[in-house]
Design a protein around this motif. Structure first.
Motif, short mmCIF file in Angstrom:
data_model
loop_
_atom_site.label_atom_id
_atom_site.label_comp_id
_atom_site.label_asym_id
_atom_site.label_seq_id
_atom_site.Cartn_x
_atom_site.Cartn_y
_atom_site.Cartn_z
N LEU A 17 66.67 69.33 -0.89
CA LEU A 17 65.50 68.49 -0.68
C LEU A 17 64.30 69.34 -0.25
O LEU A 17 63.18 69.16 -0.72
CB LEU A 17 65.83 67.45 0.39
N GLY A 18 64.58 70.26 0.67
CA GLY A 18 63.52 71.17 1.11
C GLY A 18 62.97 71.96 -0.06
O GLY A 18 61.77 72.18 -0.18
N MET A 19 63.87 72.39 -0.92
CA MET A 19 63.46 73.18 -2.09
C MET A 19 62.49 72.39 -2.98
O MET A 19 61.55 72.94 -3.52
CB MET A 19 64.68 73.58 -2.92
N ARG A 50 72.47 69.23 0.63
CA ARG A 50 71.50 68.31 0.04
C ARG A 50 70.16 68.39 0.78
O ARG A 50 69.10 68.30 0.17
CB ARG A 50 72.06 66.89 0.07
N LEU A 51 70.24 68.57 2.08
CA LEU A 51 69.03 68.72 2.89
C LEU A 51 68.25 69.96 2.43
O LEU A 51 67.02 69.94 2.30
CB LEU A 51 69.40 68.84 4.37
N ILE A 52 68.97 71.04 2.17
CA ILE A 52 68.34 72.27 1.70
C ILE A 52 67.71 72.05 0.33
O ILE A 52 66.57 72.44 0.08
CB ILE A 52 69.37 73.42 1.64
N THR A 81 67.00 81.38 0.02
CA THR A 81 67.65 80.07 -0.07
C THR A 81 69.15 80.20 -0.33
O THR A 81 69.97 79.53 0.31
CB THR A 81 67.02 79.23 -1.20
N LEU A 132 70.85 81.09 2.82
CA LEU A 132 71.02 79.93 3.70
C LEU A 132 72.20 79.06 3.25
O LEU A 132 73.01 78.61 4.06
CB LEU A 132 69.73 79.10 3.73
N ARG A 175 75.98 67.11 3.01
CA ARG A 175 74.67 66.66 3.48
C ARG A 175 73.76 67.85 3.76
O ARG A 175 72.55 67.80 3.48
CB ARG A 175 74.81 65.83 4.75
N GLN A 176 74.32 68.88 4.35
CA GLN A 176 73.51 70.04 4.67
C GLN A 176 72.94 70.68 3.42
O GLN A 176 71.76 71.03 3.35
CB GLN A 176 74.33 71.07 5.47
#
Lengths: 214, 214
Positions: B204-206, B200-202, B162, B165, B197-198
């Motif tokens: 969120l995935g976490m 935050r998207l990661i 993570t 990424l 945003r990117q």
DNA sequence: GCTTTCAGTGCACGCTCGTACACTCAATAG
DNA sequence: CTATTGAGTGTACGAGCGTGCACTGAAAGC
């Protein structure tokens, strides 16, 4: 008068062959050095022509570099086509894409190395050519994402943002694959596995994106 | 005999100053070209010394490049320190980090440009030095992620994946910031917003990673 | 079959390059 | 005060560079 079956290379064919040799030779040199450090003379020498004959094909090494971008993008474009002929379910798409990525990098190391080396390299024209092609690549992926998420209320802005992130993750994997080759630090499988997990993490984020931001 | 207050630069000070000038001059040249395309002679010329005096400071341009990596990493290290002194909540951390990223890039363009240009550039020793420093950067972020997700059952493998990424996403933003500068294609705010945003998207995935993979 | 085209040749030029070597002369050390 | 040190100088070299120019000779055009 053109023969119906050219038994021996025609003039145009010979020229094209020399041109291709210049491009190939440059691609080979890229393994060790960057475009800025490769001279017109040594490329000509290795291609078996005299330096001044180089100008019959390209007006400078920089111009050759720009042409090489097109040439090198072909495997990447092939990759998109291959990936699209892939399977239907979400998880399979990711697994499949990463596998194709790994294969393309393995089979076209020189081209990928050129692109990664010159992407932020010293020659503005080449940088620009690569940036344009990669933007195309991202927008292709955006279209795919739009298809997959159809009806889920994604804005094109967020779709592009996500595609951008995915492309960044994949390009990072490409660069690690190329580096690993030379240094044996991590093997291909490890890198591809990590890349797969990263894409899955992003996909997971997507699945809850709107419930968190709406 | 060393004076208690050196009114005029001592020998060592003068040497250090020249050395710094060589590094600075090289950093300036990097804006337009890559390290491989910058000659020892022009660096010496611009720094105001004769070419052969260059060797009193570095044994080659490649060696200077390796030193320049250290030099250029300082803003990045500062960035980590600044970000850690940040706020407590998740979303604020991201906003804060991206803001700091933006500021550091704005204030240290030359250093960041050097790092991105030479990261996959033509000089192996420089590439290696940058890779080492960036691996350190990733592992710092891994530690932070471990602290944040403590008790949530994350493996160190997935934490690193993570972090990797996130670093890839941030570096991509850095490169776009540097490119945008010259081409006005997108303004800074847009790029930073997308990066936010990117991340935050990661994140969120976490937050749903384990419910999906366990 | 004669003429045109043009990929490739060969030479020459004026540069810049990295580096070897012997040097100078001010700051430092004893 | 004298001796040493070492950052910076100046000259000189051989090599490689990009490119201009006049050329050759085989394939293509008519």
């Amino acid at each position: 008068m053109p023969e119906t079956v050219a038994r021996i290379a025609s003039r145009a064919e010979r020229k094209e062959r020399t041109r291709q040799r210049l491009l190939d030779v440059t691609l080979e040199f890229i393994e060790k050095r960057s475009l800025a450090g490769i001279s017109l003379r040594e490329v000509a020498r290795e291609a078996g022509i005299v330096p001044t004959a180089f100008y019959r094909h390209f007006e400078s090494m920089d111009a050759l570099g720009v042409e090489l971008v097109d040439e090198s993008m072909r495997p990447l474009r092939q990759m998109i086509r291959d990936a699209r002929r892939g399977s239907p379910t979400h998880q399979d798409i990711i697994k499949n894409t990463v596998e194709i990525l790994g294969r393309q990098v393995r089979e076209h190391k020189a081209e990928f190395r050129f692109l990664s080396r010159e992407r932020y390299g010293g020659i503005a024209a080449v940088r620009r050519a690569i940036a344009t092609e990669l933007r195309l690549f991202t927008s292709e992926l955006t279209v795919d994402l739009a298809r997959i998420t159809a009806g889920a209320g994604w804005s094109s802005y967020d779709l592009e943002m996500t595609a951008d992130l995915m492309v960044a993750a994949m390009l990072a994997a490409v660069m690690e694959l190329l580096e690993a080759e030379a240094r044996h630090a991590e093997d291909e499988r490890t890198i591809l596995d990590r890349s797969e997990r990263q894409l899955r993490l992003i996909a997971l984020g997507m699945s809850v994106w709107h419930s968190a931001t709406d």
